[in-house]
Design a protein around this motif. Structure first.
Motif, mmCIF file in Angstrom:
data_model
loop_
_atom_site.group_PDB
_atom_site.id
_atom_site.type_symbol
_atom_site.label_atom_id
_atom_site.label_comp_id
_atom_site.label_asym_id
_atom_site.label_seq_id
_atom_site.Cartn_x
_atom_site.Cartn_y
_atom_site.Cartn_z
ATOM 1 N N THR A 110 0.800 -1.226 0.000
ATOM 2 C CA THR A 110 0.000 0.000 0.000
ATOM 3 C C THR A 110 0.831 1.274 0.000
ATOM 4 O OG1 THR A 110 -0.153 -0.088 2.424
ATOM 5 C CG2 THR A 110 -1.926 -1.137 1.159
ATOM 6 N N THR A 111 2.152 1.164 0.214
ATOM 7 C CA THR A 111 3.019 2.338 0.175
ATOM 8 C C THR A 111 4.318 1.995 -0.544
ATOM 9 O OG1 THR A 111 4.248 1.932 2.241
ATOM 10 C CG2 THR A 111 2.122 3.076 2.433
ATOM 11 N N GLY A 179 -11.433 -1.313 2.827
ATOM 12 C CA GLY A 179 -11.907 0.036 3.114
ATOM 13 C C GLY A 179 -11.163 0.738 4.220
ATOM 14 N N THR A 180 -10.007 0.200 4.642
ATOM 15 C CA THR A 180 -9.197 0.836 5.684
ATOM 16 C C THR A 180 -7.887 1.329 5.091
ATOM 17 O OG1 THR A 180 -7.991 -1.172 6.342
ATOM 18 C CG2 THR A 180 -10.151 -0.786 7.369
ATOM 19 N N GLY A 185 -5.055 0.470 2.030
ATOM 20 C CA GLY A 185 -4.211 1.507 1.447
ATOM 21 C C GLY A 185 -4.945 2.522 0.601
ATOM 22 N N GLY A 186 -6.255 2.422 0.545
ATOM 23 C CA GLY A 186 -7.089 3.263 -0.301
ATOM 24 C C GLY A 186 -8.337 2.483 -0.660
ATOM 25 N N LEU A 311 1.778 6.010 -8.295
ATOM 26 C CA LEU A 311 0.860 6.907 -8.999
ATOM 27 C C LEU A 311 -0.444 7.082 -8.231
ATOM 28 C CD1 LEU A 311 0.508 8.676 -11.426
ATOM 29 C CD2 LEU A 311 -0.246 6.684 -12.749
ATOM 30 N N VAL A 312 -0.957 6.013 -7.659
ATOM 31 C CA VAL A 312 -2.168 6.138 -6.841
ATOM 32 C C VAL A 312 -1.899 7.015 -5.621
ATOM 33 C CG1 VAL A 312 -3.804 4.882 -5.387
ATOM 34 C CG2 VAL A 312 -3.192 3.985 -7.636
ATOM 35 N N GLN A 313 -0.747 6.851 -4.996
ATOM 36 C CA GLN A 313 -0.385 7.716 -3.871
ATOM 37 C C GLN A 313 -0.350 9.187 -4.300
ATOM 38 O OE1 GLN A 313 3.362 5.811 -2.449
ATOM 39 N NE2 GLN A 313 2.296 5.608 -0.501
ATOM 40 N N ALA A 314 0.120 9.447 -5.506
ATOM 41 C CA ALA A 314 0.163 10.820 -6.006
ATOM 42 C C ALA A 314 -1.242 11.373 -6.215
ATOM 43 C CB ALA A 314 0.957 10.874 -7.311
ATOM 44 N N VAL A 315 -2.179 10.532 -6.675
ATOM 45 C CA VAL A 315 -3.573 10.971 -6.810
ATOM 46 C C VAL A 315 -4.126 11.367 -5.442
ATOM 47 C CG1 VAL A 315 -5.917 10.282 -7.423
ATOM 48 C CG2 VAL A 315 -4.004 9.587 -8.867
ATOM 49 N N TYR A 316 -3.872 10.537 -4.441
ATOM 50 C CA TYR A 316 -4.357 10.845 -3.087
ATOM 51 C C TYR A 316 -3.728 12.131 -2.558
ATOM 52 C CZ TYR A 316 -6.232 6.064 -2.913
ATOM 53 O OH TYR A 316 -6.938 4.915 -3.151
#
Length: 327
Positions: A110-111, A179-180, A185-186, A311-316
């Motif tokens: 997740t990270t 969902g946590t 992780g998202g 990339l998903v972390q960047a969206v968040y």
């Protein structure tokens, strides 16, 4: 003179022995994928839910373990991890330290911080780490990739993806981890749409800037059930993604790839929470075994698997800050 020894993971002859780490629905898919390959056997199972782990072990003719170290000590060649996303790296690291190859369900973790630790350990042990991104081996999508790479669509212009699915409230409510932030992780983007994020990067290459928004519109969860983002690629193209688990009754996943000379569209029925057909996962496992035997690179190795999570972390991050994020 001391004789050189060959690490055991370089020699993969005879039956390939696989340990299943996790006992949920996706681990059942991993087991069925393994059982569909000649010369491959499931030999051990470990999961947090003892009852489910024991049932999966019985169905696979494997030994069930309550303790992770004892599980990893069982003679095996590959560990297939299907546990909650937030513990993927924590479970993969002791496996690669033992010289075991590891194939992890998406996302790799997740990270990026945890993924980097796993990559460093794998580099030290020379074990291979792969990710179950089965789109990279889906025949229609392989042909789409070939068309892009060969320039048949011209210069890349825009890629748009839609992952508007529906998950009922109990999908999250009956789970301790979905969902946590800690274990998932998202939400819709990190869990469901991560396949499509990886596909986008595989087709169009690296992203330089992203602007994103997220919302929780239906489900009572910590993370998003709806997201949208715009991506700017290093090659000058633009990308758009829509993702949701609140889009009743669920729409087909759609990928549109446009270049200066043409457009390709791929649609796929909305994926159910339980995977019925293990064929796509079998392709990934076959590719991974081939990479081990030939000392090659899996279709999606750990470094490739890291890109979609980054990339998903960047969206968040963009959603939190309200502005674009440069990668």
């Amino acid at each position: 003179m001391r004789r050189a020894t060959v690490p055991r993971f370089w020699v993969l002859r005879g039956a390939v022995r696989i340990g299943i780490l996790g006992a949920g629905g996706i681990s059942d898919t991993h087991a069925r994928a393994a059982q569909g390959i000649a010369g491959v056997e499931v030999v051990a199972v470990h999961g947090a839910n003892r009852e489910k782990a024991a049932a999966l072990a019985r169905a696979s003719g494997a030994t069930v373990y309550d303790d992770l170290d004892q599980f990893l000590a069982h003679p095996m060649d590959i560990v297939a991890i299907g546990s909650p996303s937030g513990v993927h790296a924590a479970q993969a690291i002791p496996a690669v330290r033992r010289g075991l190859h590891v194939l992890v369900e998406k996302p790799l973790d997740t990270t990026t911080a945890k993924i980097d630790e796993l990559i460093a350990e794998a580099d030290r042990s020379r074990a291979k780490v792969g990710v179950f991104f089965q789109d990279r081996l889906t025949p229609d999508l392989v042909e789409m990739k070939r068309a892009v790479d060969e320039g048949r669509l011209g210069d890349p212009v825009i890629i748009s993806r839609r992952v508007k699915w529906y998950r009922p409230p109990e999908y999250y409510g009956n789970s301790r981890w979905r969902g946590t932030w800690q274990f998932d992780g998202g939400g819709a983007l990190m869990n469901q749409a991560i396949h499509t994020v990886d596909l986008m990067l595989w087709l169009f290459g690296p992203v330089t800037r992203v602007s994103g928004r997220v919302a929780t519109r239906l489900h009572k969860i910590e993370v998003e059930d709806t997201a949208a983002a715009v991506f700017e690629f290093a090659n000058g193209a633009i990308g758009v993604i829509e993702a949701s688990t609140a889009a009743f009754p669920g729409l087909p996943r759609r990928v549109e790839v446009t270049g200066t000379k043409g457009t390709l569209v791929h649609e796929q029925d909305a994926r159910p929470a339980i995977v019925a057909d293990a064929t796509p996962h079998r392709r990934v496992l076959e590719d991974f075994i081939s990479a081990i035997r030939n000392n090659g690179t899996p279709a999606c190795d750990a470094r490739e698997g890291r890109r979609s999570v980054a990339l998903v972390q960047a969206v968040y991050e963009s959603a939190r800050s309200g502005g674009p994020v440069t990668l």
